[in-house]
Enzyme design. Structure first.
Site, mmCIF file in Angstrom:
data_model
loop_
_atom_site.group_PDB
_atom_site.id
_atom_site.type_symbol
_atom_site.label_atom_id
_atom_site.label_comp_id
_atom_site.label_asym_id
_atom_site.label_seq_id
_atom_site.Cartn_x
_atom_site.Cartn_y
_atom_site.Cartn_z
ATOM 1 N N GLY A 10 0.834 -1.206 0.000
ATOM 2 C CA GLY A 10 0.000 0.000 0.000
ATOM 3 C C GLY A 10 0.866 1.252 0.000
ATOM 4 O O GLY A 10 1.905 1.277 0.659
ATOM 5 N N THR A 124 4.856 1.550 6.502
ATOM 6 C CA THR A 124 3.441 1.218 6.629
ATOM 7 C C THR A 124 2.768 2.211 7.561
ATOM 8 O O THR A 124 3.321 2.545 8.617
ATOM 9 C CB THR A 124 3.163 -0.214 7.158
ATOM 10 O OG1 THR A 124 1.773 -0.303 7.521
ATOM 11 C CG2 THR A 124 3.999 -0.613 8.357
ATOM 12 N N ASP A 126 0.390 1.429 9.228
ATOM 13 C CA ASP A 126 -0.087 0.617 10.361
ATOM 14 C C ASP A 126 0.900 0.559 11.522
ATOM 15 O O ASP A 126 0.537 0.172 12.628
ATOM 16 C CB ASP A 126 -0.365 -0.823 9.899
ATOM 17 C CG ASP A 126 -1.557 -0.900 8.956
ATOM 18 O OD1 ASP A 126 -2.264 0.111 8.809
ATOM 19 O OD2 ASP A 126 -1.766 -1.980 8.372
ATOM 20 N N ARG A 161 -24.904 13.298 19.507
ATOM 21 C CA ARG A 161 -24.800 11.977 18.873
ATOM 22 C C ARG A 161 -23.588 11.214 19.376
ATOM 23 O O ARG A 161 -22.625 11.816 19.855
ATOM 24 C CB ARG A 161 -24.599 12.132 17.362
ATOM 25 C CG ARG A 161 -25.831 12.506 16.617
ATOM 26 C CD ARG A 161 -25.492 12.738 15.155
ATOM 27 N NE ARG A 161 -26.692 13.167 14.447
ATOM 28 C CZ ARG A 161 -26.681 13.762 13.273
ATOM 29 N NH1 ARG A 161 -25.536 14.005 12.661
ATOM 30 N NH2 ARG A 161 -27.798 14.105 12.691
ATOM 31 N N MET A 168 -7.921 2.759 9.733
ATOM 32 C CA MET A 168 -7.232 1.572 9.224
ATOM 33 C C MET A 168 -6.474 0.868 10.344
ATOM 34 O O MET A 168 -6.276 1.417 11.425
ATOM 35 C CB MET A 168 -6.312 1.950 8.076
ATOM 36 C CG MET A 168 -7.065 2.073 6.763
ATOM 37 S SD MET A 168 -5.962 2.313 5.368
ATOM 38 C CE MET A 168 -7.063 1.955 4.007
ATOM 39 N N ARG A 170 -5.308 -3.328 10.116
ATOM 40 C CA ARG A 170 -5.808 -4.669 9.839
ATOM 41 C C ARG A 170 -5.543 -5.615 11.010
ATOM 42 O O ARG A 170 -6.456 -6.260 11.510
ATOM 43 C CB ARG A 170 -5.071 -5.188 8.604
ATOM 44 C CG ARG A 170 -5.690 -6.341 7.908
ATOM 45 C CD ARG A 170 -4.720 -6.870 6.879
ATOM 46 N NE ARG A 170 -4.559 -5.991 5.732
ATOM 47 C CZ ARG A 170 -5.232 -6.141 4.581
ATOM 48 N NH1 ARG A 170 -6.096 -7.108 4.454
ATOM 49 N NH2 ARG A 170 -5.014 -5.332 3.576
ATOM 50 N N HIS A 271 -8.893 5.270 2.742
ATOM 51 C CA HIS A 271 -7.617 5.644 2.129
ATOM 52 C C HIS A 271 -7.247 7.114 2.310
ATOM 53 O O HIS A 271 -6.114 7.493 1.988
ATOM 54 C CB HIS A 271 -7.625 5.278 0.639
ATOM 55 C CG HIS A 271 -7.657 3.787 0.431
ATOM 56 N ND1 HIS A 271 -8.818 3.088 0.293
ATOM 57 C CD2 HIS A 271 -6.655 2.878 0.393
ATOM 58 C CE1 HIS A 271 -8.545 1.803 0.159
ATOM 59 N NE2 HIS A 271 -7.234 1.640 0.215
ATOM 60 N N GLN A 273 -6.506 8.296 4.930
ATOM 61 C CA GLN A 273 -5.382 8.217 5.879
ATOM 62 C C GLN A 273 -4.040 7.968 5.200
ATOM 63 O O GLN A 273 -2.988 8.154 5.786
ATOM 64 C CB GLN A 273 -5.606 7.069 6.885
ATOM 65 C CG GLN A 273 -6.750 7.310 7.815
ATOM 66 C CD GLN A 273 -7.317 6.016 8.347
ATOM 67 O OE1 GLN A 273 -6.998 5.604 9.446
ATOM 68 N NE2 GLN A 273 -8.158 5.353 7.574
#
Ligand code: F6P
Length: 341
Positions: A10, A124, A126, A161, A168, A170, A271, A273
Site C-alpha cells: 500500500g 506502513t 499501520d 450523537r 485503518m 488490519r 484511504h 489516511q
C-alpha cells in the site's frame, strides 16, 4: 555500483522522501540508481526507469510514490526467485533497496537467503513492523485521523450523537490508539483487544449519565468482538468466530444505537489516511532511513533493514523485522482506557 530501488504494498506518505534520500546519497557517492516500477513487478517484468538528481527533485513533500506500487509477490509467481536473480544480472544490478511493509520485506528476507544483495526500509501507516520503533507514514496517518476526530467532535456535540470513526489497522491498532488518544476518544477498539458490545454500551451510558450527551468511538478496521460475546444478528463471522474485516464502524454504530438508545452515526476514513503530504516527522524519518539504506548498500550491509531505535537510525536484521508483527501492548492500552467513558 548499480542499485535498484522499489516501493511495494500500500502507498504511504514518506515514500518519496525515502526514494530521494537513497538516490541523492548514492549519486553523491558516484553510483547509479535504477527505479523498479510497481513494487516487485518492476524486477520480475524488468519495468525500469533510470533515476537521476532531476527525477527526485521536488518530490520531498509529495504523497504516494513516484515509482508506483503493487502487491506483487515474487513467491507466488512460478520460478519467481530465479526470475529476480536472472533479471538482476541482465539489468546489471549489484543490489536492491526494497521499501515496504511486512509482505514486501518478507520477500526481501527470502531473496537475501537466496543470495540477493538487498536492504530494506520499513513502510506502513499501520506501524506494525517489528524491530523499528516507528515506520514512516504512521505519523501522517495518525494526524489525519486525529483531525477527522476533532471535526467529528463538532457534529457529535452539536447533535447529541455518538459517532463511530473507523480507521485503518488490519492486525494492529496503532492508528486507532494514537489518533483516539490524541483526539480524546471515549472508547477505542483495536484488534489486539476483542470487545464486548454490552461493555461498550455500558461505558457510553455511564458517560451520558454523568452529563455528557455525545461520544466518540474510534475503531480499527480489524477490531472484533470477544469470542462468545453478543454480535449483531446476521453478521458474518469467520471460522474463528471473528467478524469479517471491513464495515466494523457501521456494525458498531447500529449495535450502539440499539443498546443505548443514543442516535449513532459512523464515518469510515479509509484511504484518506494514506493520501496527501507527509508530516514533517515522516519527511525527516523517511530521509534519514533513505540515507542510511544507501550507506548500508555502500558498506555491503545486506539482509538488513534501516530502522528507528529511540532517536537513532540503525540497521536491524530483515528476519527480525518480518518474523512477527509489532502489536499494541497492555500498558499503553491501559493508559488510553483511563479516559474511556
Ligand atoms: O497496510 C496498510 C493498509 O492501509 C492497511 O491499514 C489496510 O488494511 C490495507 O492497507 C488496505 O489495503 P488496500 O489499499 O489494498 O485496500
Amino acid at each position: 555500483m548499480k542499485v535498484g530501488i522499489l516501493t511495494g504494498g500500500g502507498d504511504c506518505p514518506g515514500l518519496n522522501p525515502v526514494i530521494r534520500g537513497v538516490v541523492r546519497k548514492l549519486i553523491q557517492e558516484g553510483h547509479e540508481v535504477v527505479g523498479l516500477k510497481e513494487g516487485w513487478r518492476g524486477i520480475v517484468e524488468k519495468k525500469t526507469e533510470a533515476l537521476d538528481l532531476r527525477s527526485v527533485s521536488g518530490i520531498l513533500h509529495r504523497g504516494g510514490t513516484i515509482l508506483r506500487s503493487s502487491r506483487t509477490n515474487v513467491y507466488s509467481i512460478e520460478n519467481g526467485e530465479q526470475i529476480v536473480i536472472n533479471n538482476m544480472k541482465e539489468l546489471g544490478l549489484d543490489a536492491l533497496v526494497a521499501i515496504g511493509g511486512e509482505d514486501t520485506l518478507g520477500v526481501a528476507a527470502k531473496l537475501y537467503k537466496a543470495g540477493v544483495n538487498v536492504v530494506g526500509v520499513p513502510k506502513t501507516i499501520d506501524n506494525d513492523l517489528n524491530a523499528t520503533d516507528y515506520t514512516f507514514g504512521f505519523d501522517t496517518a495518525v494526524n489525519i485521523a486525529m483531525e477527522a476526530i476533532d471535526r467529528l467532535h463538532t457534529t457529535a456535540e452539536s447533535h447529541n450523537r455518538v459517532i463511530v470513526c473507523e480507521v485503518m489497522g488490519r492486525h494492529a491498532g496503532w492508528i486507532a490508539l494514537h489518533a483516539g488518544m490524541a483526539g480524546g476518544a471515549d472508547v477505542i477498539l483495536i484488534p489486539e483487544k476483542p470487545y464486548d458490545i454490552n461493555e461498550v454500551a455500558e461505558t457510553l451510558k455511564k458517560r451520558h449519565a454523568r452529563g455528557k450527551d455525545f461520544s466518540i468511538v474510534v475503531a480499527a478496521e480489524g477490531a472484533s468482538p470477544k469470542a462468545g460475546s453478543e454480535v449483531l444478528q446476521g453478521q458474518e463471522l469467520d471460522s474463528f468466530g471473528h467478524v469479517k474485516l471491513g464495515g466494523i464502524g457501521e456494525t458498531l454504530a447500529k449495535q450502539i444505537e440499539e443498546k443505548t438508545g443514543f442516535e449513532t452515526r459512523h464515518t469510515v476514513l479509509g484511504h484518506i489516511q494514506r493520501g496527501g503530504s507527509p508530516t514533517a516527522f515522516d519527511r525527516v524519518l523517511g530521509t534519514r532511513l533513505g540515507v542510511l539504506a544507501a550507506d548500508m548498500v555502500l558498506e555491503g550491509n545486506f539482509g538488513n533493514m534501516a530502522a528507528l531505535k529511540g532517536t537513532e537510525v540503525v540497521p536491524v536484521s530483515l528476519a527480525d523485522a518480518t518474523g512477527e508483527l509489532k502489536l499494541v501492548g497492555d500498558d499503553l492500552y491501559k493508559v488510553a482506557a483511563t479516559f474511556f467513558g
